[in-house]
Design a protein around this motif. Structure first.
Motif, PDB file in Angstrom:
ATOM      1  N   HIS A  84      47.984 -38.870   9.775  1.00 25.85           N
ATOM      2  CA  HIS A  84      47.528 -37.485   9.657  1.00 25.85           C
ATOM      3  C   HIS A  84      48.339 -36.737   8.610  1.00 25.85           C
ATOM      4  N   GLY A 101      47.890 -25.274   7.963  1.00 26.99           N
ATOM      5  CA  GLY A 101      46.749 -26.109   8.345  1.00 26.99           C
ATOM      6  C   GLY A 101      47.188 -27.281   9.198  1.00 26.99           C
ATOM      7  N   PHE A 102      48.313 -27.878   8.835  1.00 27.87           N
ATOM      8  CA  PHE A 102      48.851 -28.990   9.623  1.00 27.87           C
ATOM      9  C   PHE A 102      49.216 -28.528  11.027  1.00 27.87           C
ATOM     10  N   ARG A 123      47.954 -25.891  12.671  1.00 32.98           N
ATOM     11  CA  ARG A 123      46.739 -25.571  13.418  1.00 32.98           C
ATOM     12  C   ARG A 123      46.084 -26.839  13.961  1.00 32.98           C
ATOM     13  N   ASP A 124      46.076 -27.893  13.163  1.00 28.79           N
ATOM     14  CA  ASP A 124      45.529 -29.167  13.647  1.00 28.79           C
ATOM     15  C   ASP A 124      46.363 -29.713  14.800  1.00 28.79           C
ATOM     16  N   GLY A 141      45.444 -27.864  17.802  1.00 26.27           N
ATOM     17  CA  GLY A 141      44.006 -27.799  18.027  1.00 26.27           C
ATOM     18  C   GLY A 141      43.371 -29.170  18.135  1.00 26.27           C
ATOM     19  N   ALA A 142      42.890 -29.683  17.019  1.00 25.60           N
ATOM     20  CA  ALA A 142      42.174 -30.960  17.023  1.00 25.60           C
ATOM     21  C   ALA A 142      43.031 -32.115  17.527  1.00 25.60           C
ATOM     22  N   HIS A 143      44.333 -32.072  17.257  1.00 22.84           N
ATOM     23  CA  HIS A 143      45.232 -33.157  17.663  1.00 22.84           C
ATOM     24  C   HIS A 143      46.153 -32.736  18.813  1.00 22.84           C
ATOM     25  N   ARG A 144      45.682 -31.823  19.642  1.00 22.44           N
ATOM     26  CA  ARG A 144      46.522 -31.259  20.702  1.00 22.44           C
ATOM     27  C   ARG A 144      47.078 -32.327  21.643  1.00 22.44           C
ATOM     28  N   THR A 162      49.778 -34.327  19.982  1.00 17.74           N
ATOM     29  CA  THR A 162      51.016 -33.570  19.833  1.00 17.74           C
ATOM     30  C   THR A 162      51.749 -33.460  21.165  1.00 17.74           C
TER      31      THR A 162
END
Length: 202
Positions: free
Chosen positions: A65, A87-88, A90-91, A94-97, A100
């Protein structure tokens, strides 16, 4: 075989990220992946083997990523780098919660597992190298120092948003402000040196 193994590990990451370390069992992974009971055990005989494989999978996914971001970013100003890192972030929340959250769970375990700590250090060094290069491009005179300040800030920023979500979360401004302070001339204070107290001449 590789696809089935990755399917199971991705399911394990979701279990770890969404339900925590205690929930990471072979049965839970089987259920999450939608496979027959015992499938995860066939690939990872023990819970430790499963966890070590999860650590490796998380490291690979996060590196991939980050590399996706890295190949697109060539910043020349703090604002440009701030937007890219935002942006990293937020991802990450969000999308990779789940990924993470799994990483943070792994970080806790790394506190008393030297093998895991070493694996995370390898991935971290790759990310640090990219960030140090970006900091150098935007004018940092001491990128090796700045990269640790930036990394610690981003880690805390992401953790706080995961723990206490802000619906209006927008990290670009604060990240850019930090970057500006790191590249500003004289931003790093000199190391203080204790000198012996001066005595007056009689």
């Amino acid at each position: 075989m590789v696809r089935r193994r990755e399917l199971l590990l991705d399911a394990a990451i979701r279990v770890l990220g969404e339900r925590g370390m205690r929930a990471l069992t072979h049965r839970a992974v089987d259920a999450e992946a939608g496979v027959a009971i015992g499938s995860t055990t066939n690939y990872f005989p023990t819970r430790e083997a499963l966890f070590v494989a999860v650590v490796e999978r998380v490291s690979v996914m996060e590196r991939d990523h980050f590399d996706e971001v890295a190949v697109r970013v060539c910043p020349t100003t703090p604002a440009e780098l701030g937007r890219a890192l935002a942006g990293f972030v937020r991802d990450a929340v969000g999308a990779h919660r789940a990924l993470t959250l799994a990483r943070y769970a792994i970080l806790v375990e790394a506190g008393h597992n030297i093998k895991i700590r070493s694996r995370l250090a390898e991935t971290g060094s790759r990310v640090d190298a990219w960030c140090a290069n970006w900091l150098r491009q935007i004018g940092s005179r001491d990128p090796d120092h700045a990269v640790h300040v930036l990394g610690n800030y981003l880690t805390g920023l992401i953790l706080h948003q995961l723990a206490i979500p802000d619906p209006e979360f927008e990290p670009a401004g604060s990240i850019t402000a930090l970057l500006e302070s790191l590249v500003r001339p004289g931003s790093r204070r000199p190391v203080a040196v204790d000198l012996p107290e001066r005595t007056s001449t009689p």
